[in-house]
Design a protein around this motif. Structure first.
Motif, PDB file in Angstrom:
ATOM      1  N   ARG A  43       0.807  -1.220   0.000  1.00 36.57           N
ATOM      2  CA  ARG A  43       0.000   0.000   0.000  1.00 36.57           C
ATOM      3  C   ARG A  43       0.845   1.278   0.000  1.00 36.57           C
ATOM      4  O   ARG A  43       0.583   2.179  -0.807  1.00 36.57           O
ATOM      5  N   PRO A  44       1.881   1.387   0.829  1.00 38.11           N
ATOM      6  CA  PRO A  44       2.679   2.624   0.813  1.00 38.11           C
ATOM      7  C   PRO A  44       3.405   2.872  -0.520  1.00 38.11           C
ATOM      8  O   PRO A  44       3.734   4.014  -0.839  1.00 38.11           O
ATOM      9  N   LEU A  45       3.625   1.829  -1.296  1.00 41.99           N
ATOM     10  CA  LEU A  45       4.269   1.982  -2.599  1.00 41.99           C
ATOM     11  C   LEU A  45       3.272   2.415  -3.673  1.00 41.99           C
ATOM     12  O   LEU A  45       3.643   3.070  -4.650  1.00 41.99           O
ATOM     13  N   VAL A  46       2.020   2.044  -3.495  1.00 39.49           N
ATOM     14  CA  VAL A  46       0.968   2.358  -4.461  1.00 39.49           C
ATOM     15  C   VAL A  46       0.372   3.746  -4.209  1.00 39.49           C
ATOM     16  O   VAL A  46      -0.006   4.451  -5.149  1.00 39.49           O
ATOM     17  N   ASN A  47       0.295   4.163  -2.953  1.00 38.25           N
ATOM     18  CA  ASN A  47      -0.350   5.439  -2.622  1.00 38.25           C
ATOM     19  C   ASN A  47       0.213   6.643  -3.374  1.00 38.25           C
ATOM     20  O   ASN A  47      -0.568   7.474  -3.849  1.00 38.25           O
ATOM     21  N   PRO A  48       1.530   6.798  -3.516  1.00 43.76           N
ATOM     22  CA  PRO A  48       2.026   7.955  -4.276  1.00 43.76           C
ATOM     23  C   PRO A  48       1.560   7.948  -5.734  1.00 43.76           C
ATOM     24  O   PRO A  48       1.300   9.008  -6.311  1.00 43.76           O
ATOM     25  N   VAL A  49       1.415   6.774  -6.321  1.00 44.69           N
ATOM     26  CA  VAL A  49       0.929   6.670  -7.696  1.00 44.69           C
ATOM     27  C   VAL A  49      -0.535   7.116  -7.737  1.00 44.69           C
ATOM     28  O   VAL A  49      -0.936   7.874  -8.626  1.00 44.69           O
ATOM     29  N   ARG A  50      -1.320   6.673  -6.777  1.00 47.77           N
ATOM     30  CA  ARG A  50      -2.722   7.108  -6.698  1.00 47.77           C
ATOM     31  C   ARG A  50      -2.806   8.623  -6.579  1.00 47.77           C
ATOM     32  O   ARG A  50      -3.642   9.252  -7.229  1.00 47.77           O
ATOM     33  N   GLN A  51      -1.964   9.196  -5.752  1.00 51.26           N
ATOM     34  CA  GLN A  51      -1.980  10.653  -5.565  1.00 51.26           C
ATOM     35  C   GLN A  51      -1.616  11.384  -6.850  1.00 51.26           C
ATOM     36  O   GLN A  51      -2.209  12.413  -7.170  1.00 51.26           O
ATOM     37  N   GLU A  52      -0.661  10.839  -7.603  1.00 44.65           N
ATOM     38  CA  GLU A  52      -0.298  11.433  -8.900  1.00 44.65           C
ATOM     39  C   GLU A  52      -1.498  11.417  -9.847  1.00 44.65           C
ATOM     40  O   GLU A  52      -1.765  12.390 -10.542  1.00 44.65           O
ATOM     41  N   VAL A  53      -2.198  10.299  -9.880  1.00 44.42           N
ATOM     42  CA  VAL A  53      -3.293  10.101 -10.823  1.00 44.42           C
ATOM     43  C   VAL A  53      -4.529  10.917 -10.441  1.00 44.42           C
ATOM     44  O   VAL A  53      -5.127  11.576 -11.283  1.00 44.42           O
ATOM     45  N   PHE A  54      -4.901  10.888  -9.174  1.00 46.56           N
ATOM     46  CA  PHE A  54      -6.143  11.524  -8.742  1.00 46.56           C
ATOM     47  C   PHE A  54      -5.964  12.990  -8.332  1.00 46.56           C
ATOM     48  O   PHE A  54      -6.943  13.726  -8.277  1.00 46.56           O
ATOM     49  N   GLY A  55      -4.747  13.401  -8.048  1.00 47.70           N
ATOM     50  CA  GLY A  55      -4.537  14.785  -7.642  1.00 47.70           C
ATOM     51  C   GLY A  55      -5.351  15.114  -6.409  1.00 47.70           C
ATOM     52  O   GLY A  55      -5.326  14.392  -5.419  1.00 47.70           O
ATOM     53  N   GLU A  56      -6.122  16.193  -6.488  1.00 49.69           N
ATOM     54  CA  GLU A  56      -6.944  16.632  -5.356  1.00 49.69           C
ATOM     55  C   GLU A  56      -8.215  15.804  -5.193  1.00 49.69           C
ATOM     56  O   GLU A  56      -8.868  15.865  -4.154  1.00 49.69           O
ATOM     57  N   THR A  57      -8.586  15.036  -6.213  1.00 51.31           N
ATOM     58  CA  THR A  57      -9.800  14.209  -6.145  1.00 51.31           C
ATOM     59  C   THR A  57      -9.563  13.043  -5.200  1.00 51.31           C
ATOM     60  O   THR A  57      -8.543  12.362  -5.296  1.00 51.31           O
ATOM     61  N   ARG A  58     -10.506  12.823  -4.312  1.00 52.87           N
ATOM     62  CA  ARG A  58     -10.394  11.712  -3.360  1.00 52.87           C
ATOM     63  C   ARG A  58     -11.618  10.812  -3.487  1.00 52.87           C
ATOM     64  O   ARG A  58     -12.642  11.066  -2.861  1.00 52.87           O
ATOM     65  N   PRO A  59     -11.518   9.752  -4.294  1.00 46.86           N
ATOM     66  CA  PRO A  59     -12.664   8.841  -4.400  1.00 46.86           C
ATOM     67  C   PRO A  59     -12.806   8.003  -3.133  1.00 46.86           C
ATOM     68  O   PRO A  59     -11.839   7.807  -2.390  1.00 46.86           O
ATOM     69  N   ALA A  60     -14.000   7.503  -2.901  1.00 41.18           N
ATOM     70  CA  ALA A  60     -14.176   6.487  -1.865  1.00 41.18           C
ATOM     71  C   ALA A  60     -13.319   5.294  -2.279  1.00 41.18           C
ATOM     72  O   ALA A  60     -13.082   5.071  -3.472  1.00 41.18           O
ATOM     73  N   SER A  61     -12.829   4.543  -1.299  1.00 39.75           N
ATOM     74  CA  SER A  61     -11.870   3.498  -1.640  1.00 39.75           C
ATOM     75  C   SER A  61     -11.969   2.314  -0.702  1.00 39.75           C
ATOM     76  O   SER A  61     -12.226   2.468   0.490  1.00 39.75           O
ATOM     77  N   THR A  62     -11.742   1.135  -1.274  1.00 36.13           N
ATOM     78  CA  THR A  62     -11.625  -0.092  -0.503  1.00 36.13           C
ATOM     79  C   THR A  62     -10.346  -0.783  -0.953  1.00 36.13           C
ATOM     80  O   THR A  62     -10.068  -0.846  -2.147  1.00 36.13           O
ATOM     81  N   LEU A  63      -9.576  -1.286   0.002  1.00 39.74           N
ATOM     82  CA  LEU A  63      -8.353  -2.032  -0.291  1.00 39.74           C
ATOM     83  C   LEU A  63      -8.544  -3.458   0.201  1.00 39.74           C
ATOM     84  O   LEU A  63      -8.937  -3.670   1.351  1.00 39.74           O
TER      85      LEU A  63
END
Length: 153
Positions: free
Chosen positions: A110-130
């Motif tokens: 998860r900590p390795l994937v989160n920065p990629v998610r932040q790059e892709v979504f920017g300020e948008t924060r979708p609801a999320s399930t992991l």
């Protein structure tokens, strides 16, 4: 259980007003030619009314070859690049995504994937399930992501 304005549990779902517009049924399937051919009976995305349901996206190229090797961050970039193409085919962007489900073969990634998610979504924060899973359909894949987006009018 939710109760209706009359207070009866049995009526909880009967009192929802429905306009003619909300009753209209719109269903559109999207098959994106640059994406790998589905390995089962599904399509890349389905629009139902104002919602777009994006099937699980894995880190593969158009020939269904794994992208990113054993690097989960590189795999995540490939997943989101593929997802971006599917969203675009329906007239959506990542800003329209309201929900994602992320499947990882190791929740410690998860900590390795989160920065990629932040790059892709920017300020948008979708609801999320992991969800951690034992394996994914593509050998070597460490991540799969599905999404729901609100289709712009």
């Amino acid at each position: 259980m939710a109760r209706s304005s009359r207070g009866g549990e049995a009526d909880a779902f009967r009192d929802v007003p429905r306009s003619a517009e909300s009753r209209s049924r719109t269903r559109i399937e999207f098959r994106v030619p640059t994406q790998a051919e589905p390995i089962s009976h599904f399509t890349d995305a389905v629009q139902a009314g104002d919602l777009l349901f994006v099937s699980g996206v894995v880190p593969v190229d158009g020939e269904r070859q794994l992208v990113g090797g054993d690097d989960v961050a590189a795999q995540a970039r490939a997943v989101f690049a593929n997802m971006g193409e599917v969203l675009a085919a329906a007239g959506c962007t990542f800003a329209d995504v309201v929900k994602v489900t992320v499947f990882l073969t190791d929740v410690a990634d998860r900590p390795l994937v989160n920065p990629v998610r932040q790059e892709v979504f920017g300020e948008t924060r979708p609801a999320s399930t992991l969800v951690e899973v034992a394996a994914l359909v593509i050998p070597g894949a460490r991540i799969e992501v599905e999404a729901v987006a609100l289709v712009p009018r």
